[in-house]
Design a protein around this motif. Structure first.
Motif, PDB file in Angstrom:
ATOM      1  N   ALA A  12      -8.327   0.460  -0.858  1.00  0.00           N
ATOM      2  CA  ALA A  12      -8.467  -0.883   0.171  1.00  0.00           C
ATOM      3  C   ALA A  12      -8.420  -2.731  -0.691  1.00  0.00           C
ATOM      4  O   ALA A  12      -7.889  -2.793  -0.184  1.00  0.00           O
ATOM      5  CB  ALA A  12      -8.454  -0.505   0.972  1.00  0.00           C
ATOM      6  N   ARG A  13      -9.554  -2.954  -1.006  1.00  0.00           N
ATOM      7  CA  ARG A  13     -10.234  -3.733  -1.687  1.00  0.00           C
ATOM      8  C   ARG A  13      -9.485  -4.097  -2.421  1.00  0.00           C
ATOM      9  O   ARG A  13      -8.590  -5.491  -2.815  1.00  0.00           O
ATOM     10  CB  ARG A  13     -11.562  -3.409  -2.147  1.00  0.00           C
ATOM     11  N   PRO A  35       0.697  -1.094   0.189  1.00  0.00           N
ATOM     12  CA  PRO A  35       0.346   0.040  -0.292  1.00  0.00           C
ATOM     13  C   PRO A  35       0.962   1.732   0.416  1.00  0.00           C
ATOM     14  O   PRO A  35       0.302   2.377  -0.504  1.00  0.00           O
ATOM     15  CB  PRO A  35      -0.662   0.340   1.449  1.00  0.00           C
ATOM     16  N   GLN A  85     -12.289   2.902   0.471  1.00  0.00           N
ATOM     17  CA  GLN A  85     -12.427   1.222   0.571  1.00  0.00           C
ATOM     18  C   GLN A  85     -12.361   1.110  -1.102  1.00  0.00           C
ATOM     19  O   GLN A  85     -11.999  -0.109  -0.556  1.00  0.00           O
ATOM     20  CB  GLN A  85     -13.614   1.820   1.141  1.00  0.00           C
ATOM     21  N   HIS A 131      -1.569   4.015   3.788  1.00  0.00           N
ATOM     22  CA  HIS A 131      -1.102   2.860   3.750  1.00  0.00           C
ATOM     23  C   HIS A 131      -0.578   1.541   5.457  1.00  0.00           C
ATOM     24  O   HIS A 131      -0.619   0.733   5.234  1.00  0.00           O
ATOM     25  CB  HIS A 131       0.631   3.101   3.792  1.00  0.00           C
ATOM     26  N   GLU A 191      -6.126  -3.655  -3.623  1.00  0.00           N
ATOM     27  CA  GLU A 191      -5.491  -3.592  -2.744  1.00  0.00           C
ATOM     28  C   GLU A 191      -5.766  -5.087  -1.966  1.00  0.00           C
ATOM     29  O   GLU A 191      -3.689  -6.306  -2.205  1.00  0.00           O
ATOM     30  CB  GLU A 191      -4.276  -3.014  -2.538  1.00  0.00           C
ATOM     31  N   LEU A 192      -6.377  -5.409  -1.416  1.00  0.00           N
ATOM     32  CA  LEU A 192      -6.292  -6.489  -0.729  1.00  0.00           C
ATOM     33  C   LEU A 192      -7.108  -8.112  -1.467  1.00  0.00           C
ATOM     34  O   LEU A 192      -6.191  -9.192  -0.936  1.00  0.00           O
ATOM     35  CB  LEU A 192      -7.539  -6.805   0.834  1.00  0.00           C
ATOM     36  N   THR A 217      -3.936   0.663   7.884  1.00  0.00           N
ATOM     37  CA  THR A 217      -4.379  -0.087   7.555  1.00  0.00           C
ATOM     38  C   THR A 217      -5.250  -0.919   6.615  1.00  0.00           C
ATOM     39  O   THR A 217      -4.491  -1.983   7.326  1.00  0.00           O
ATOM     40  CB  THR A 217      -6.239   1.137   7.072  1.00  0.00           C
ATOM     41  N   THR A 218      -4.784  -0.438   5.537  1.00  0.00           N
ATOM     42  CA  THR A 218      -4.298  -1.513   4.381  1.00  0.00           C
ATOM     43  C   THR A 218      -2.934  -3.413   4.879  1.00  0.00           C
ATOM     44  O   THR A 218      -3.200  -4.316   4.217  1.00  0.00           O
ATOM     45  CB  THR A 218      -4.307  -0.998   3.010  1.00  0.00           C
TER      46      THR A 218
END
Length: 403
Positions: free
Chosen positions: A358-359, A151, A355, A243, A361-362, A245-246
């Motif tokens: 993050a989605r 991230p 959001q 960066h 990246e995850l 949280t992710t």
């Protein structure tokens, strides 16, 4: 029976030994016995704690509650948060209409279609990091080698922040999200980040590039709509949130999947993007890394759950417990990547700005990591992992892995 300060449950409360992925059993128990109850915080204040999923969602959307930490009665999470709250306010700690006005200034780059267009770039970042990881020694700390740089590289590219400076902003970000950081060191870290970004925005004014900070400089600072300091504070929010949280979700989610090999196998062996996306939602629900509740203060008297929350009283919305509510999620303590977990409140209930990013990246990180390293395993016992019990955001400080 008279309730005394000493008899109130303290929040946050410790997790049970050997259950690092589950919320505190004491707080979880309140969901059945006292879903709206008083708690005691670090400073002796006694805000209301909300633990049921339905109530958390309702109060997060209620215009009679405020996210403004400068209001009397706001339940701050630490002395450092109190010290920082007037230093550099951002839209995340404002109410409408200011919240909506400032948020709109940075919405476009995080729109779902634009973020989806970044998926190939995120995939390249992930693949390059895994190439480097596989070519190096083992065991390796997955936090430093993978979870943190994924991230960080992406948000630096989006904002226009030199990744070469990642050591500086990661170290100062760490002080901002550490619950027991001293007020002086926390404020100093905040000021260092704002000063750094203020200087960077100044350079963007002189030599703009194709990035978000250049856009803020050209369209908002140059026109006087934002001061450079306000733009720098907004950039700090995006950089830290983008960066921290992710990175914690990548590492903690990896640890959780390694603890649940049946779920890991199902994720590793699928080529169905819907199952991968669903696995991410379930991990967000199951882990809920914002593990100290979302903090609010009542603007008016609110009748709720047979109680009256008075104007000026603090409210803590325990999403980490709401996401384990059996009234909404069957067998909620089970990690099940086939579950429809989309009603979770890990991002709150409104469209969290980061959001979509993050989605993506995850989804890319989890699916690629386990596909490319199918024999990935912990290089230490789960009980030996240094979990971030002292963090505003939950995760692990290190994740030693091998294969």
């Amino acid at each position: 029976m008279t309730t005394t300060l000493e008899s109130l449950p303290e929040y946050p409360a410790p997790r049970a030994k050997g259950c690092p992925f589950d919320p505190s059993p004491e707080i979880r128990g309140l969901q059945k016995t006292a879903p709206l109850t008083r708690i005691k915080l670090w400073d002796g204040s006694t805000p209301w704690l909300v633990t049921r999923h339905e109530d958390v969602r309702a109060l997060l959307s209620d215009r009679r509650v405020s996210a403004d930490p400068t209001r009397d009665g706001y339940p701050s999470s630490s002395p450092a948060m109190v010290a920082r709250r007037t230093q550099a306010r951002t839209f995340i700690s404002m109410d409408d209409p200011d919240h909506a006005r400032l948020r709109r200034m940075v919405t476009a780059p995080f729109a779902i279609k634009r973020i989806e267009a970044l998926r190939p770039a995120v995939q390249r970042v992930v693949d390059q990091l895994l190439d480097d990881l596989l070519a190096g020694p083992k065991p390796v700390d997955l936090v430093q080698a993978f979870a943190l740089p994924v991230p960080s590289l992406v948000i630096c590219e989006l904002l226009g922040v030199p990744y070469a400076d990642h050591g500086f902003f990661q170290e100062n970000s760490r002080l901002l999200v550490k619950r027991d950081a001293g007020p002086a060191e926390s404020v100093a870290a905040q000021q260092r980040l704002i000063g750094y970004l203020d200087d960077l925005i100044g350079r963007k004014l002189a030599e703009p590039a194709d990035d978000l900070l250049s856009d803020l400089a050209a369209r908002r600072v140059r026109t006087g709509e934002l001061t450079r300091r306000d733009a720098a504070a907004m950039g700090m929010l995006l950089l830290v949130a983008g960066h921290e949280t992710t990175a914690n979700m990548i590492a903690l989610g990896t640890a959780a999947l390694l603890r649940h090999p049946d779920q890991l196998t199902a994720l590793r062996e699928t080529d169905d993007p819907k199952l991968v996306a669903g696995a991410v939602e379930e991990l967000l629900r199951y882990l809920t890394i914002v593990h100290m509740g979302r903090r609010r203060v009542a603007l008016d008297d609110i009748e709720y759950g047979g109680e009256t929350i008075r104007a000026g009283e603090g409210i803590v919305l325990a999403g980490e417990v709401g996401n384990r509510d059996p009234a909404v999620f069957a067998d909620p303590d089970k990690l099940d990547i086939t579950r429809d977990a989309r009603r979770h409140v890990a991002f709150g209930v409104h469209q969290c700005l980061g959001q979509p990013l993050a989605r993506v990246e995850l989804q890319v990180a989890y699916s690629t990591l386990f596909r490319r390293i199918p024999a990935l395993s912990l290089a230490t016992g789960i009980d030996e992992l240094p979990f971030k019990h002292d963090g505003q955001v939950y995760g692990v400080y290190e994740l030693p892995v091998t294969w």
